[in-house]
Design an enzyme around this catalytic site. Structure first.
Site, PDB file in Angstrom:
ATOM      1  N   GLY A 201       0.829  -1.212   0.000  1.00  0.00           N
ATOM      2  CA  GLY A 201       0.000   0.000   0.000  1.00  0.00           C
ATOM      3  C   GLY A 201       0.859   1.256   0.000  1.00  0.00           C
ATOM      4  O   GLY A 201       0.571   2.236  -0.703  1.00  0.00           O
ATOM      5  N   ASP A 202       1.917   1.238   0.774  1.00  0.00           N
ATOM      6  CA  ASP A 202       2.807   2.404   0.854  1.00  0.00           C
ATOM      7  C   ASP A 202       3.510   2.631  -0.487  1.00  0.00           C
ATOM      8  O   ASP A 202       3.754   3.769  -0.892  1.00  0.00           O
ATOM      9  CB  ASP A 202       3.858   2.195   1.943  1.00  0.00           C
TER      10      ASP A 202
HETATM   11  N1  LIG Z   1      -2.250 -10.828  -5.016  1.00  0.00           N
HETATM   12  C1  LIG Z   1      -1.801  -9.695  -5.588  1.00  0.00           C
HETATM   13  N2  LIG Z   1      -1.530  -9.671  -6.909  1.00  0.00           N
HETATM   14  C2  LIG Z   1      -1.096  -8.549  -7.518  1.00  0.00           C
HETATM   15  N3  LIG Z   1      -0.919  -7.388  -6.875  1.00  0.00           N
HETATM   16  C3  LIG Z   1      -1.171  -7.353  -5.543  1.00  0.00           C
HETATM   17  C4  LIG Z   1      -1.627  -8.492  -4.822  1.00  0.00           C
HETATM   18  N4  LIG Z   1      -1.792  -8.141  -3.509  1.00  0.00           N
HETATM   19  C5  LIG Z   1      -1.451  -6.822  -3.435  1.00  0.00           C
HETATM   20  N5  LIG Z   1      -1.087  -6.351  -4.632  1.00  0.00           N
HETATM   21  C6  LIG Z   1      -0.667  -4.983  -4.983  1.00  0.00           C
HETATM   22  O1  LIG Z   1      -0.519  -4.203  -3.832  1.00  0.00           O
HETATM   23  C7  LIG Z   1      -1.477  -3.142  -3.806  1.00  0.00           C
HETATM   24  C8  LIG Z   1      -1.903  -2.868  -2.382  1.00  0.00           C
HETATM   25  O2  LIG Z   1      -2.438  -4.032  -1.806  1.00  0.00           O
HETATM   26  P1  LIG Z   1      -3.534  -4.023  -0.668  1.00  0.00           P
HETATM   27  O3  LIG Z   1      -3.365  -5.299   0.096  1.00  0.00           O
HETATM   28  O4  LIG Z   1      -4.857  -3.754  -1.276  1.00  0.00           O
HETATM   29  O5  LIG Z   1      -3.155  -2.721   0.192  1.00  0.00           O
HETATM   30  P2  LIG Z   1      -2.550  -2.494   1.642  1.00  0.00           P
HETATM   31  O6  LIG Z   1      -1.100  -2.953   1.563  1.00  0.00           O
HETATM   32  O7  LIG Z   1      -2.663  -1.019   1.865  1.00  0.00           O
HETATM   33  O8  LIG Z   1      -3.381  -3.314   2.590  1.00  0.00           O
HETATM   34  C9  LIG Z   1      -2.581  -3.607  -4.755  1.00  0.00           C
HETATM   35  O9  LIG Z   1      -3.316  -2.551  -5.334  1.00  0.00           O
HETATM   36  C10 LIG Z   1      -1.754  -4.324  -5.835  1.00  0.00           C
HETATM   37  O10 LIG Z   1      -1.159  -3.381  -6.704  1.00  0.00           O
HETATM   38  O1  LIG Z   2       1.326  -2.979   4.059  1.00  0.00           O
HETATM   39  P1  LIG Z   2       1.083  -1.506   4.289  1.00  0.00           P
HETATM   40  O2  LIG Z   2      -0.312  -1.214   4.721  1.00  0.00           O
HETATM   41  O3  LIG Z   2       1.484  -0.682   3.133  1.00  0.00           O
HETATM   42  O4  LIG Z   2       2.024  -1.047   5.475  1.00  0.00           O
HETATM   43  C1  LIG Z   2       3.028  -1.835   6.030  1.00  0.00           C
HETATM   44  C2  LIG Z   2       3.651  -1.104   7.174  1.00  0.00           C
HETATM   45  O5  LIG Z   2       2.654  -0.854   8.094  1.00  0.00           O
HETATM   46  C3  LIG Z   2       2.975  -1.469   9.310  1.00  0.00           C
HETATM   47  O6  LIG Z   2       2.299  -2.717   9.331  1.00  0.00           O
HETATM   48  C4  LIG Z   2       2.587  -0.569  10.427  1.00  0.00           C
HETATM   49  O7  LIG Z   2       1.212  -0.282  10.307  1.00  0.00           O
HETATM   50  P2  LIG Z   2       0.504   0.731  11.263  1.00  0.00           P
HETATM   51  O8  LIG Z   2       1.305   2.005  11.216  1.00  0.00           O
HETATM   52  O9  LIG Z   2      -0.879   0.876  10.679  1.00  0.00           O
HETATM   53  O10 LIG Z   2       0.515   0.089  12.617  1.00  0.00           O
HETATM   54  C5  LIG Z   2       4.457  -1.689   9.289  1.00  0.00           C
HETATM   55  O11 LIG Z   2       4.867  -2.694  10.129  1.00  0.00           O
HETATM   56  C6  LIG Z   2       4.723  -1.923   7.850  1.00  0.00           C
HETATM   57  O12 LIG Z   2       5.962  -1.476   7.491  1.00  0.00           O
END
Ligand SMILES: Nc1ncnc2c1ncn2[C@@H]1O[C@H](COP(=O)(O)OP(=O)(O)O)[C@@H](O)[C@H]1O
Ligand SMILES: O=P(O)(O)OC[C@H]1O[C@](O)(COP(=O)(O)O)[C@@H](O)[C@@H]1O
Length: 309
Positions: free
Chosen positions: A248-249
């Site tokens: 996500g980041d």
């Molecule tokens: N199974 C997957 N296949 C392809 N891309 C993925 C997959 N899981 C995550 N991603 C990529 O990572 C991005 C963020 O994933 P997500 O899990 O929705 O967000 P967060 O890390 O904020 O929880 C997605 O929009 C996609 O680009």
């Molecule tokens: O997978 P995401 O949502 O992009 O963020 C991952 C990061 O968020 C954390 O899980 C921390 O999350 P929080 O700040 O929400 O507690 C870190 O350990 C990790 O580096």
């Protein structure tokens, strides 16, 4: 210049093993540690994309020192407020699935918070602040709101990647970008999503509430960008997920890196998704090369919203 803010950074400790025996002795096949926390991840990915940023936040003890040291070694500027207790360690257990154990983090004193606010006060309209992640438990839920008010006074644009009340409270201040995942969006509106299309009306509600651009990620099911002009639905590339920590980041960083170059929302969104997937397909954060390799696999469909809100 882009500044990232991580109020509750972490050392992310990633443990890989076939399966976890709860209540038994587990021996790890491979372990790694990274400086973590959402704002820090954004700074690290921006750096890999040749975009300079400065990392702000709270850091303390040996873990705080480790984080600052790692960032400086990567040539990322830092300006953390030093706190008395140790920065937290978050454990990420990678078996066939991913289990995350995120610690609470150190106490922040009133003096610490004042010091941080002074750093935010020094930003100008040439800067952009990314406020990302959870906040330490000793700070109130109005913390991000208090900080974005300072941004507003100084004309500093800002991006927020946070959950629940933290996110809701900043919307009236018109964040340039917010990036909830579909679970976080579902929690806000007490619903669940199974497809990208279903997300659009809820993204529109966040736009009505003040967000300029909303990216909602649905892990392997795609992503959506909603603004007051249009919505874009994106596919995600196929690949083997190695660890989605920081995916996500990486989306936030990819979006800002591309937008800084071309000021084109659609292209920035495509780059954002490629960056998220590049991280999901890596152990650790993506590289620029990996993100660009996936770019052609990310197709974007524009959905017009005129008159539908
Ligand atoms: N199974 C997957 N296949 C392809 N891309 C993925 C997959 N899981 C995550 N991603 C990529 O990572 C991005 C963020 O994933 P997500 O899990 O929705 O967000 P967060 O890390 O904020 O929880 C997605 O929009 C996609 O680009
Ligand atoms: O997978 P995401 O949502 O992009 O963020 C991952 C990061 O968020 C954390 O899980 C921390 O999350 P929080 O700040 O929400 O507690 C870190 O350990 C990790 O580096």
């Amino acid at each position: 210049m882009i500044h990232t803010l991580t109020l509750n950074p972490s050392v992310d400790y990633i443990l890989e093993l076939d399966e976890i025996i709860v209540g038994g002795l587990n021996r790890i096949q491979h372990d790694t540690k990274f400086p973590g926390g959402k704002g820090i991840n954004v700074s690290r990915v921006l750096n890999r994309m040749d975009v300079k940023s400065k990392a702000l936040g709270f850091a303390g003890g040996f873990t705080g020192e480790y984080i600052v040291d790692c960032l400086n070694k990567e040539n990322i500027q830092t300006d953390f407020v030093q706190v008395a207790d140790d920065t937290r360690i978050n454990v990420k257990i990678k078996t066939k699935t991913e289990t995350e154990i995120n610690a609470k983090g150190p106490a922040i004193s009133g003096r610490n918070f004042e010091d941080l606010k002074n750093k935010i006060r020094s930003l100008s309209e040439d800067d952009l602040l990314v406020l990302a992640g959870s906040i330490p438990s000793t700070l109130p839920e109005s913390t991000y709101e208090e900080l974005v008010r300072i941004c507003l006074e100084n004309g500093t644009a800002f991006v927020v990647d946070a959950e629940g009340e933290l996110l809701k409270k900043v919307l009236p201040y018109k964040p340039f970008l917010i990036k909830p995942n579909h679970h976080e969006l579902g929690d806000l509106f007490k619903t669940e999503f199974t497809s990208a299309k279903e997300v659009i009306p809820y993204g529109q509600k966040l736009v009505e509430m003040g967000a300029q651009n909303v990216i909602v990620s649905l892990a392997g099911k795609g992503a959506v960008l909603i603004s007051d002009e249009a919505a874009y639905i994106s596919s995600v590339p196929n690949g083997e997920v190695k660890s989605s920590v920081g995916a996500g980041d990486s989306m936030v960083a990819g979006f800002l890196a591309a937008y800084e170059k071309n000021k084109n929302i659609e292209k920035a969104f495509q780059y954002s998704v490629a960056s998220g997937s590049a991280t999901a397909f890596s152990l650790g954060l993506c590289t620029k090369e990996k993100a660009e390799e996936l770019l052609s696999q990310v197709s974007i469909e524009k959905v017009s919203l005129k008159g539908e809100i």
